[in-house]
Design a protein around this motif. Structure first.
Motif, PDB file in Angstrom:
ATOM      1  N   LEU A  60      53.482  35.603  35.194  1.00  0.00           N
ATOM      2  CA  LEU A  60      54.031  36.878  34.632  1.00  0.00           C
ATOM      3  C   LEU A  60      54.054  37.792  36.052  1.00  0.00           C
ATOM      4  N   ALA A  61      55.142  38.527  35.911  1.00  0.00           N
ATOM      5  CA  ALA A  61      55.474  39.587  37.264  1.00  0.00           C
ATOM      6  C   ALA A  61      55.709  41.103  36.873  1.00  0.00           C
ATOM      7  N   LEU A  62      54.917  42.041  37.497  1.00  0.00           N
ATOM      8  CA  LEU A  62      54.914  43.266  37.234  1.00  0.00           C
ATOM      9  C   LEU A  62      55.665  43.751  38.625  1.00  0.00           C
ATOM     10  N   HIS A 106      55.861  47.524  44.300  1.00  0.00           N
ATOM     11  CA  HIS A 106      54.756  46.642  44.551  1.00  0.00           C
ATOM     12  C   HIS A 106      54.880  45.665  43.165  1.00  0.00           C
ATOM     13  N   VAL A 107      54.686  44.154  43.875  1.00  0.00           N
ATOM     14  CA  VAL A 107      55.059  43.116  42.828  1.00  0.00           C
ATOM     15  C   VAL A 107      53.717  42.434  42.640  1.00  0.00           C
ATOM     16  N   TYR A 108      53.385  42.492  41.393  1.00  0.00           N
ATOM     17  CA  TYR A 108      52.018  41.801  41.103  1.00  0.00           C
ATOM     18  C   TYR A 108      52.096  40.759  40.150  1.00  0.00           C
ATOM     19  N   ALA A 109      51.803  39.545  40.561  1.00  0.00           N
ATOM     20  CA  ALA A 109      51.988  38.240  39.534  1.00  0.00           C
ATOM     21  C   ALA A 109      50.742  37.556  39.189  1.00  0.00           C
ATOM     22  N   LEU A 110      50.879  37.301  37.938  1.00  0.00           N
ATOM     23  CA  LEU A 110      49.496  36.418  37.460  1.00  0.00           C
ATOM     24  C   LEU A 110      49.944  35.071  36.766  1.00  0.00           C
ATOM     25  N   PRO A 111      49.152  34.078  36.852  1.00  0.00           N
ATOM     26  CA  PRO A 111      49.552  32.798  36.374  1.00  0.00           C
ATOM     27  C   PRO A 111      49.266  33.119  34.702  1.00  0.00           C
ATOM     28  N   LEU A 112      49.894  32.302  33.901  1.00  0.00           N
ATOM     29  CA  LEU A 112      50.057  32.146  32.333  1.00  0.00           C
ATOM     30  C   LEU A 112      49.546  30.700  32.364  1.00  0.00           C
ATOM     31  N   HIS A 113      48.333  30.735  31.110  1.00  0.00           N
ATOM     32  CA  HIS A 113      47.864  29.269  30.958  1.00  0.00           C
ATOM     33  C   HIS A 113      48.142  28.982  29.332  1.00  0.00           C
ATOM     34  N   GLU A 136      46.543  42.163  33.425  1.00  0.00           N
ATOM     35  CA  GLU A 136      45.436  41.043  32.676  1.00  0.00           C
ATOM     36  C   GLU A 136      45.558  41.182  31.457  1.00  0.00           C
ATOM     37  N   SER A 137      45.788  42.664  30.856  1.00  0.00           N
ATOM     38  CA  SER A 137      46.243  43.058  29.428  1.00  0.00           C
ATOM     39  C   SER A 137      47.318  42.470  28.935  1.00  0.00           C
TER      40      SER A 137
END
Ligand code: G6P
Length: 759
Positions: free
Chosen positions: A147-149, A131-138, A47-48
Motif C-alpha cells: 500500500l503506498a500513500l 512524501h511516499v509512505y509504503a506498507l506491506p499488505l498481508h 496503518e488504518s
C-alpha cells in the motif's frame, strides 16, 4: 566616525555570523520537525488503511470495492495519491490525482514489500515535493501486496521558507540594534571623551582654554585625566613664565619670578644645592584616607610649606623634614630620600624618623605647647615640661646630624633652618660645619622679653639661634623684640644700628623678610564668581546667594570662634542677610593630639551648631564648617567664589591665607577682612582691618564688605595685588638668600665685637 567603525566592525561581523548560523540552525530544525511530523501522520494513516485493505485480498482481485476504498482515503487533505499493488508490483487500485505516475510501484513500496515493514521517503515528483509512505499488505501471514500513500510536502518548504525569512529579518534587526548601541557606547565612553580631550589640548595649545574637559571615570581615564591636567598646568605655567619674562623685559620691571630666582640663586649659590630643614614635610604619604586604603599624597596645611616649595622648585636642593605620614616609610629609598614633587621631581626630600615619645616631647610638647603659645599673644598658657625639653634637644641633634650627613660633599653649604621647632639647630650645624652659611627663619611672632622670660630654657634657645649667621622674622617689630630679648637673656653685644648681635666673636644679623606667595597671572578663570558660588552651594546642599570664606588650620591663634561671634552679631544686626549670606569655614584639623586643639575643634563645631540652630531656615545656613584638609585646588574654588574672606587671627607672624586670597582674585573682586594682629596687615592695608576681639567691628566689616561697590572692591584688590605681586615669595627667598650668601664667614666682623659683654 572611521575610528568608531574600526572599533565596532569586529563586533558587527561577529553578530552577523552568529545570527546567520542561528538562522541556519533554526531552518534545519524546523524542516526536521515538520518532516518527522508528516512521516508520523502517514504511518498512522497507512496503518488504518492497511487494516481496511488487507481483508480485500481474501476476495478475488481486482475488486471495485478496493478502488472505492482508496478513493475515499485519497480525499484527505494534502494526500495526493493512494495506491495498492499486488505482490508483483502491479497496481490494483490507484486514486485519481497522480494515477498515471503511480501505476508502477514506487521504490519505497518495493522496499516495504521486500523488508516486510513500513518505509517512507521524500522525493520530488513533477517538481512537487512529496512524501511516499509504503506498507506491506498481508493475507494468511504472507506479503501479498503493498500500500503506498503519497503526501504533498510543499507546505513544509513554504513553512521553512517563512522561518528562514523571519530569522534573516531578526538577524538584520539585531545587527542594526547592536551596531547602534555599540556606536553610542563607544562614542559616549571612548571616542567622545578622546575627541573632547584632543579639542581641549588644541585650544590649550592655541592659548584659549584652561578648564580640562570632563572625562568618564575609570582607570584609563583617571590616568589620562591626571596626565593631561598636569600637562595643561605645565603648559600654562611655562606660557605664563614666558609672558611674564617678556613683559618684564618690555617694561624693565624688577619683579621677582621663579625663573629670575633660579638664575639669581644659581649664580649666588654657585650651583650648590640648598639645604632646608623644616619639621613639616612638603609631601606626606598617608594610607587609608578615603582612597580604598591606597597610599595617597597630601600637601599639609602649612604656611611654611606654601612659601618654601616655590623656593626649592627654583633652586634644586634638599628638604629635610620629619616623615610624619603613615605611609612615608614605604615611599623612600635606602637613604630615606624621595624625589618630589611626585609628578615632576625637582628636588630631594630627606625624611627623618621620630619615635612616638620623641614626637610627643619635641613636637607636641615643647614646640607646640611651649614655644607656640609663648610666641603668640592668644592667651593660651605655655606649658614647659623638663622631659619635653630633653626631647626637643635630642630631636634637634637628630636633625642636625641628618643635615650634616646630607651636606657632607658640599663645600660651604647654604643652610636654611625653619621655625621654632629648631632653635638649637643653627649652633649645632655651625659647630660641625663652620664653613656653612646658616640662616634660621622664624615663622611666628617673637614676643617681648618679659613674655619670653617665661621659658625656663630661654637662654639656651637664644644661644642656639645665635649660632646662625642670619635670623629672619616676618616684620621689624619681631626683630626688635628679638634684639631686646637677646639683650636681656645672654651675654652678647647687640648692635641696634646694624641690627646684629655679636656673641663670642660670631655675628648674627637680624632682619625682617616678609614672607609671601607666588601670584600667578592666570587670566580669567573658567567660571565667574557667581557661577562658582552657585556650583559650590549646590555641592554643599545649601541655598545662599553670597558666600564668605575662612581658611585656617583649626588653631586657637586664628580667632575662629571670635569670627563666628562676629558673624552671629552680623545676622542679628542685619537680618536681611539671613537666607542670603553663608560663611564657609574650611578648617584643617591640626595638632589634634594636643588637648587644647581637640577642645578647640569641638568648640568650633558646637559654635557652628549653636549659631546655625538660631538662624537657619530651609536649606539656608549661616555657617558651614568643613572640618577636613582641603587641597590647593579645592581651596582655590572657595577663594574665587567668596565675596569676602575673613582672616581674624588673634596673633599671626604673617598669615599667608590673606595673601593667597588676594593672589587668587584675578577678577579684582572680593573683600579681605584682616586682623590688625597678623603680620600681613602691614602690607595689605587695602583690606578692611579689624580687631578680632571687637565683635561689633567684625559685624560692621562684614556688612561693609558685602555692600562695597564693585569699583571700590576692584581698586582695593588691585592695589593689594600689586603689593603681593611685587613682594612675592621669590623676592622673599631672594632677599633672604642673597643676604645670607653675602655674609663673610671667615673673619670676625669687628675686633672689638669679639669681646663678650656682661650684662
Ligand atoms: C605654622 C608654623 C609652621 C607649621 C604650620 C603648620 O605656620 O609656623 O612651622 O608647619 O603652622 O603646623 P604643623 O604643626 O601642622 O606643622
Amino acid at each position: 566616525m572611521r575610528t568608531t567603525l574600526k572599533l565596532i566592525s569586529p563586533l558587527i561581523v561577529s553578530v552577523v555570523v552568529v545570527s546567520l548560523l542561528f538562522a541556519g540552525y533554526q531552518v534545519r530544525t524546523e524542516r526536521r520537525v515538520l518532516r518527522n511530523d508528516l512521516s508520523r501522520r502517514d504511518e498512522i494513516l497507512g496503518e488504518s488503511l492497511q487494516e481496511n485493505v488487507e481483508p480485500q485480498f481474501d476476495r478475488p482481485l481486482p475488486d471495485k470495492s478496493l478502488q472505492r476504498l482508496v478513493d475515499r482515503f485519497g480525499q484527505r487533505e494534502h494526500l495526493k495519491c493512494v495506491a495498492v499493488y499486488n505482490a508483483n508490483g502491479v497496481a490494483l487500485a490507484v486514486t485519481s490525482g497522480l494515477a498515471s505516475l503511480f501505476q508502477i510501484r514506487p521504490a519505497a513500496a518495493a522496499l516495504a514489500a521486500e523488508r516486510d515493514t513500513g518505509f517512507g521517503e521524500f522525493l520530488s515528483v513533477n517538481n512537487t515535493p512529496v512524501h511516499v509512505y509504503a506498507l506491506p499488505l498481508h493475507s494468511n501471514d504472507q506479503v501479498v501486496g503493498t500500500l503506498a500513500l503519497v503526501h504533498d510536502a510543499t507546505y513544509i518548504d513554504q513553512q521553512v521558507a517563512h522561518t528562514l525569512r523571519d530569522s534573516l529579518v531578526n538577524a538584520l534587526v539585531q545587527t542594526l540594534l547592536v551596531t547602534l548601541l555599540a556606536l553610542i557606547l563607544v562614542r559616549w565612553t571612548l571616542t567622545g571623551p578622546l575627541a573632547r580631550t584632543a579639542k581641549w589640548l588644541r585650544t590649550l595649545r592655541t592659548g584659549q582654554s584652561h578648564a580640562p574637559p570632563s572625562l568618564p571615570q575609570g582607570e584609563v581615564f583617571d590616568q589620562l585625566h591626571h596626565e593631561v591636567t598636569h600637562l595643561a598646568r605645565d603648559l600654562n605655567a611655562a606660557r605664563a613664565t614666558a609672558e611674564e619674562e617678556a613683559r618684564l623685559r618690555d617694561t624693565n620691571d624688577s619683579l621677582w619670578t621663579a625663573e629670575r630666582l633660579r638664575v639669581s640663586l644659581s649664580s649666588k649659590l654657585q650651583n650648590k644645592p640648598l639645604f632646608v630643614i623644616a619639621n613639616r614635610e612638603p609631601y606626606m604619604h598617608v594610607r587609608g584616607i578615603g582612597n580604598n586604603g591606597n597610599v595617597q599624597v597630601i600637601v599639609p596645611a602649612s604656611g611654611l610649606v606654601t612659601a618654601l616649595e616655590p623656593v626649592l622648585l627654583a633652586t634644586e636642593g634638599t628638604w629635610i623634614a620629619h616623615g610624619a605620614g603613615s605611609a612615608d616609610r614605604e615611599t623612600v629609598d635606602a637613604k630615606d630620600h624621595l624625589r618630589v614633587p611626585p609628578d615632576h621631581p625637582k628636588y630631594t626630600l630627606r625624611r627623618v624618623w621620630l619615635s612616638a615619645e620623641e614626637e610627643k616631647g619635641y613636637y607636641e610638647g615643647f614646640a607646640n605647647e611651649g614655644i607656640w603659645p609663648l610666641c603668640h599673644i592668644a592667651h593660651t598658657r605655655p606649658i614647659f615640661r623638663p622631659e619635653d625639653w630633653v626631647a626637643y634637644q635630642e630631636v634637634n641633634r637628630r636633625f642636625a646630624d641628618a643635615a650634616i650627613e646630607e651636606m657632607e660633599s658640599t663645600e660651604s653649604p647654604i643652610v636654611l633652618v625653619q621655625d621654632y621647632h629648631f632653635a638649637l639647630l643653627p649652633r649645632m650645624i655651625k659647630e660641625a660645619r663652620p664653613d656653612a652659611r646658616v640662616a634660621i627663619f622664624w615663622h611666628t611672632p617673637w614676643p617681648n622679653p618679659e613674655v619670653f622670660g617665661i621659658c625656663p630654657w630661654g637662654r639656651e634657645l637664644i644661644d642656639g639661634l645665635l649660632g646662625a649667621d642670619l635670623v629672619g622674622f616676618h616684620i621689624q617689630s619681631h626683630c626688635n623684640n628679638f634684639l631686646s630679648t637677646v639683650d636681656r637673656a645672654v651675654e652678647a653685644l647687640t648692635e641696634w644700628d646694624r641690627f646684629s648681635v655679636n656673641r663670642q666673636g660670631h655675628v648674627t644679623r637680624v632682619r625682617p623678610f616678609p614672607i609671601s606667595v607666588a601670584l600667578q597671572e592666570n587670566g580669567q578663570p573658567a567660571r565667574t564668581m557667581a557661577e562658582e558660588s552657585a556650583a559650590l552651594c549646590n555641592e554643599l546642599g545649601i541655598s545662599a546667594t553670597v558666600l564668605g570664606v575662612g581658611v585656617d588650620r583649626v588653631d586657637y591663634t586664628k580667632g575662629i570662634l571670635e569670627r563666628f561671634r562676629g558673624i552671629e552679631l552680623f545676622f542679628e544686626l542685619y537680618p536681611s542677610y539671613q537666607r542670603r549670606f553663608t560663611f564657609v569655614q574650611l578648617g584643617a584639623p591640626s595638632r589634634t593630639k594636643i588637648e587644647r586643639y581637640q577642645t578647640l575643634l569641638d568648640q568650633v563645631a558646637s559654635e557652628t551648631e549653636r549659631i546655625n540652630a538660631r538662624f537657619q531656615a530651609g536649606h539656608w545656613k549661616p555657617i558651614v564648617f568643613l572640618k577636613r584638609h582641603h587641597s590647593h585646588e579645592e581651596i582655590a574654588r572657595f577663594y574665587h567664589a567668596a565675596s569676602l574672606c575673613m582672616v581674624t587671627s588673634l596673633h599671626d607672624g604673617m598669615n599667608l591665607v590673606a595673601k593667597e586670597f588676594v593672589a587668587s582674585r584675578g577678577d579684582n573682586r572680593g573683600v579681605l577682612i584682616l586682623s590688625t594682629f597678623a603680620g600681613a596687615a602691614l602690607e595689605l592695608t587695602d583690606s578692611l582691618l579689624v580687631n578680632p576681639y571687637d565683635v561689633q567691628q567684625l559685624a560692621g566689616a562684614i556688612h561693609r564688605a558685602l555692600n562695597m561697590p564693585v569699583e571700590e572692591q576692584a581698586a582695593r584688590m588691585q592695589r593689594m595685588r600689586d603689593s603681593v605681586r611685587e613682594h612675592n615669595v621669590y623676592r622673599w627667598a631672594a632677599s633672604l638668600l642673597s643676604d645670607l650668601t653675602e655674609i663673610r664667614i671667615d673673619a670676625p666682623e669687628r675686633a672689638e665685637s669679639a669681646e663678650p659683654l656682661t650684662r
